[in-house]
Motif scaffolding. Structure first.
Motif, PDB file in Angstrom:
ATOM      1  N   GLN A 263       0.772  -1.085   0.046  1.00 22.30           N
ATOM      2  CA  GLN A 263      -0.154  -0.013  -0.131  1.00 22.30           C
ATOM      3  C   GLN A 263       0.845   1.448   0.059  1.00 22.30           C
ATOM      4  O   GLN A 263       0.469   2.191  -0.855  1.00 22.30           O
ATOM      5  CB  GLN A 263      -0.896   0.005   1.234  1.00 22.30           C
ATOM      6  CG  GLN A 263      -2.109  -1.241   0.994  1.00 22.30           C
ATOM      7  CD  GLN A 263      -2.659  -1.156   2.481  1.00 22.30           C
ATOM      8  OE1 GLN A 263      -2.282  -0.699   3.444  1.00 22.30           O
ATOM      9  NE2 GLN A 263      -4.292  -1.535   2.358  1.00 22.30           N
TER      10      GLN A 263
ATOM     11  N   LYS B 109       2.331   1.958  -3.493  1.00 22.47           N
ATOM     12  CA  LYS B 109       1.351   2.550  -4.419  1.00 22.47           C
ATOM     13  C   LYS B 109       0.943   3.836  -4.119  1.00 22.47           C
ATOM     14  O   LYS B 109       1.037   4.916  -4.845  1.00 22.47           O
ATOM     15  CB  LYS B 109      -0.034   1.724  -4.408  1.00 22.47           C
ATOM     16  CG  LYS B 109       0.066   0.493  -4.837  1.00 22.47           C
ATOM     17  CD  LYS B 109      -1.522  -0.036  -4.660  1.00 22.47           C
ATOM     18  CE  LYS B 109      -1.581  -1.258  -5.486  1.00 22.47           C
ATOM     19  NZ  LYS B 109      -3.116  -2.100  -5.223  1.00 22.47           N
TER      20      LYS B 109
ATOM     21  N   ARG C 134       2.093   7.495  -6.383  1.00 23.99           N
ATOM     22  CA  ARG C 134       0.905   8.126  -6.700  1.00 23.99           C
ATOM     23  C   ARG C 134       1.176   9.528  -6.175  1.00 23.99           C
ATOM     24  O   ARG C 134       1.136  10.415  -6.917  1.00 23.99           O
ATOM     25  CB  ARG C 134      -0.518   7.885  -6.007  1.00 23.99           C
ATOM     26  CG  ARG C 134      -1.743   8.475  -6.629  1.00 23.99           C
ATOM     27  CD  ARG C 134      -2.844   8.052  -5.966  1.00 23.99           C
ATOM     28  NE  ARG C 134      -2.952   6.308  -6.220  1.00 23.99           N
ATOM     29  CZ  ARG C 134      -3.389   5.579  -5.100  1.00 23.99           C
ATOM     30  NH1 ARG C 134      -3.544   6.254  -3.778  1.00 23.99           N
ATOM     31  NH2 ARG C 134      -3.432   4.308  -5.184  1.00 23.99           N
TER      32      ARG C 134
END
Length: 90
Positions: free
Chosen positions: A13, A16, A20
């Motif tokens: 997580q 990611k 981003r």
């Protein structure tokens, strides 16, 4: 490397989110840099429009939590200060 299942998931997580956030932060920096170049007269274009775009990008980054809201406010303030100084100098 993590051995616990929840730690492995948390690492995925975080990776990611890091990617981003990196995209948002990078594009924000680009808009700020473009606005500064236009304001300083090193590049052709409308300084007010470039500044407006940069401020919008900063607001979006702060809204998404990529940068702190005070950080965004400080950067917007400095950008407007630079724009106003350039406008009064002309």
């Amino acid at each position: 490397m993590a051995n616990i299942k929840s730690a492995i998931k948390r690492n995925k997580q975080n990776e990611k989110k890091r990617i981003r956030n990196r995209v948002v932060r990078g594009s924000t920096r680009t808009f700020i840099q473009k606005a500064r170049l236009v304001i300083d007269g090193k590049k052709e274009g409308d300084a007010a429009e470039a500044t407006k775009t940069a401020i919008s990008a900063l607001d979006k980054a702060a809204e998404k939590g990529v940068i702190h809201k005070n950080n965004a406010a400080r950067r917007k303030s400095r950008l407007m200060k630079r724009l106003n100084a350039a406008a009064s100098a002309k």
